[in-house]
Design a protein around this motif. Structure first.
Motif, short mmCIF file in Angstrom:
data_model
loop_
_atom_site.label_atom_id
_atom_site.label_comp_id
_atom_site.label_asym_id
_atom_site.label_seq_id
_atom_site.Cartn_x
_atom_site.Cartn_y
_atom_site.Cartn_z
N VAL B 12 31.59 -20.04 15.54
CA VAL B 12 32.88 -20.33 16.18
C VAL B 12 33.06 -19.67 17.39
CG1 VAL B 12 35.17 -20.04 15.38
CG2 VAL B 12 33.58 -20.10 13.35
N ILE B 13 33.60 -20.46 18.25
CA ILE B 13 33.80 -20.00 19.68
C ILE B 13 35.09 -20.66 20.26
CG2 ILE B 13 32.56 -22.07 20.72
CD1 ILE B 13 30.78 -19.97 22.24
N GLY B 14 35.38 -19.94 21.34
CA GLY B 14 36.82 -20.44 22.13
C GLY B 14 36.28 -21.39 23.30
N THR B 15 37.59 -22.23 23.30
CA THR B 15 37.38 -23.29 24.38
C THR B 15 37.10 -22.64 25.96
OG1 THR B 15 39.04 -24.72 23.42
CG2 THR B 15 38.79 -24.92 25.73
N GLY B 16 36.10 -23.29 26.46
CA GLY B 16 35.51 -23.01 27.67
C GLY B 16 34.28 -21.84 27.87
N LYS B 17 33.95 -21.78 26.86
CA LYS B 17 32.66 -20.83 26.59
C LYS B 17 31.51 -21.77 26.58
CE LYS B 17 34.89 -17.01 25.52
NZ LYS B 17 34.93 -15.97 26.41
N LYS B 18 30.44 -20.94 27.38
CA LYS B 18 29.23 -21.95 27.40
C LYS B 18 28.22 -21.35 26.13
CE LYS B 18 24.95 -21.92 30.15
NZ LYS B 18 24.19 -21.61 31.48
N ILE B 19 27.82 -22.49 25.53
CA ILE B 19 26.74 -22.08 24.44
C ILE B 19 25.42 -22.84 24.27
CG2 ILE B 19 28.75 -21.71 22.82
CD1 ILE B 19 28.55 -24.55 21.54
N GLU B 101 7.65 -44.19 13.17
CA GLU B 101 7.55 -42.66 13.03
C GLU B 101 8.47 -42.14 11.88
OE1 GLU B 101 7.69 -42.62 17.99
OE2 GLU B 101 9.35 -41.77 16.81
N THR B 102 8.17 -40.81 11.58
CA THR B 102 8.96 -40.14 10.47
C THR B 102 9.72 -38.93 11.24
OG1 THR B 102 7.74 -41.09 8.93
CG2 THR B 102 8.80 -39.04 8.32
N GLN B 103 10.75 -38.91 11.11
CA GLN B 103 11.63 -37.93 11.91
C GLN B 103 11.82 -36.69 10.74
OE1 GLN B 103 15.44 -38.88 13.75
NE2 GLN B 103 14.19 -39.74 15.33
N TYR B 104 11.54 -35.38 11.08
CA TYR B 104 11.83 -34.32 10.34
C TYR B 104 13.12 -33.61 11.05
CZ TYR B 104 7.21 -35.64 8.63
OH TYR B 104 6.24 -36.16 7.96
N PHE B 105 13.88 -32.98 10.13
CA PHE B 105 15.20 -32.62 10.50
C PHE B 105 15.40 -30.97 10.01
CE2 PHE B 105 17.99 -35.94 11.74
CZ PHE B 105 17.11 -37.11 11.34
N GLY B 106 16.02 -30.40 11.19
CA GLY B 106 16.28 -28.81 10.96
C GLY B 106 17.73 -28.73 10.16
N PRO B 107 18.04 -27.64 9.88
CA PRO B 107 19.20 -27.53 8.72
C PRO B 107 20.53 -27.63 9.28
CG PRO B 107 18.12 -25.27 9.63
CD PRO B 107 17.31 -26.66 10.12
N GLY B 108 20.35 -27.68 10.75
CA GLY B 108 21.83 -28.09 11.56
C GLY B 108 22.57 -26.77 11.70
N THR B 109 23.31 -27.04 12.77
CA THR B 109 24.16 -25.94 13.36
C THR B 109 25.76 -26.56 13.09
OG1 THR B 109 22.70 -24.88 14.96
CG2 THR B 109 25.23 -24.66 15.32
N ARG B 110 26.66 -25.92 12.29
CA ARG B 110 27.82 -26.33 12.29
C ARG B 110 28.87 -25.59 13.56
NH1 ARG B 110 29.94 -29.33 8.54
NH2 ARG B 110 28.71 -29.69 6.85
N LEU B 111 29.27 -26.35 14.46
CA LEU B 111 29.87 -25.76 15.40
C LEU B 111 31.60 -25.80 15.21
CD1 LEU B 111 30.16 -24.58 18.28
CD2 LEU B 111 29.92 -26.80 19.35
N LEU B 112 32.42 -24.96 15.55
CA LEU B 112 33.75 -25.15 15.71
C LEU B 112 34.27 -24.37 16.56
CD1 LEU B 112 36.55 -25.60 14.20
CD2 LEU B 112 36.37 -23.41 12.93
N VAL B 113 35.03 -25.41 17.43
CA VAL B 113 35.59 -24.86 18.93
C VAL B 113 37.14 -24.65 18.79
CG1 VAL B 113 35.76 -25.23 21.28
CG2 VAL B 113 33.74 -25.93 20.16
N LEU B 114 37.72 -23.76 18.90
CA LEU B 114 38.73 -23.38 18.79
C LEU B 114 39.82 -23.40 19.96
CD1 LEU B 114 38.68 -20.07 16.69
CD2 LEU B 114 39.18 -22.27 15.88
#
Lengths: 111, 114
Positions: B12-19, B101-114
């Motif tokens: 969870v991060i504020g608007t304008g931040k670099k991530i 090809e077969t793709q293997y996935f990571g668990p994901g990152t859920r991003l919330l920008v306030l």
């Protein structure tokens, strides 16, 4: 253009009942097909894939899918579902060095 | 079992931040991908890489950038986060093979920008 269509956005089913999740693809050339499952708050996990050979493909957790070239379909089936199968299922195709994903089907298994 | 990791899992991060969203795989796969996933929608490819020093833009217009300095590492950077970036980001990898090809996935990152 390539595309993958999953006809049902949600499929409710009772435990121990059979289920079929539908997938149609569009392609004028050879295509490779996949089914992935996504449990809540997780990434996608490969269930099964069709590359060539037998049109009936068996995957993990008792799932299977049948490749039907004339109907351009790759439907996913399970003869008896469990509560633990509740998840979202994605059909995908790979062609021309690119993956195409469907919009997903949420399988909701009820007791 | 595929070994592909993403951090953080939730942000969870504020608007304008670099991530920077991290993705690493231990399978030695040449190809890596970043997808954006929104509820009820198909996965949208935003970046991919064929190997070290290779990066390509995907189908979805994105304000993010990626780098591939090492085979196992494929970070995604947002220079200035906006609420429209709120989504789930999935990283995937695959070996380069002929015939599917077969793709293997990571668990994901859920991003919330306030």
């Amino acid at each position: 253009a390539q595309s993958v269509t999953q006809l049902d956005s949600q499929v409710p089913v009772f435990e121990e009942a059979p289920v079929e999740l539908r997938c149609n693809y569009s392609s004028s050339v050879s295509v490779y097909l996949f089914w992935y499952v996504q449990y809540p708050n997780q990434g996608l996990q490969l269930l099964l894939k069709y590359l060539s050979g037998s049109t009936l493909v068996k995957g993990i957790n008792g799932f299977e899918a049948e490749f039907n070239k004339s109907q351009t379909s790759f439907h996913l089936r399970k003869p008896s579902v469990h509560i633990s199968d509740t998840a979202e299922y994605f059909c995908a195709s790979w062609n021309f060095n690119k993956f195409y994903f469907g919009s997903g089907t949420k399988l909701n298994v009820k007791p | 079992e595929a070994d592909i990791y993403q951090t953080p899992r939730y942000l969870v991060i504020g608007t304008g931040k670099k991530i920077t969203l991290e993705c690493s795989q231990t399978m030695g796969h040449d190809k890596m991908y970043w997808y954006q996933q929104d509820p009820g929608m198909e996965l949208h490819l935003i970046h991919y890489s064929y190997g070290v020093n290779s990066t390509e833009k995907g189908d979805l217009s994105s304000e993010s950038t990626v780098s591939r300095i090492r085979t196992e590492h494929f970070p995604l950077t947002l220079e200035s986060a906006r609420p429209s970036h709120t989504s789930q980001y999935l990283c995937a990898s695959s070996p380069i093979v002929t015939g599917g090809e077969t793709q293997y996935f990571g668990p994901g990152t859920r991003l919330l920008v306030l």
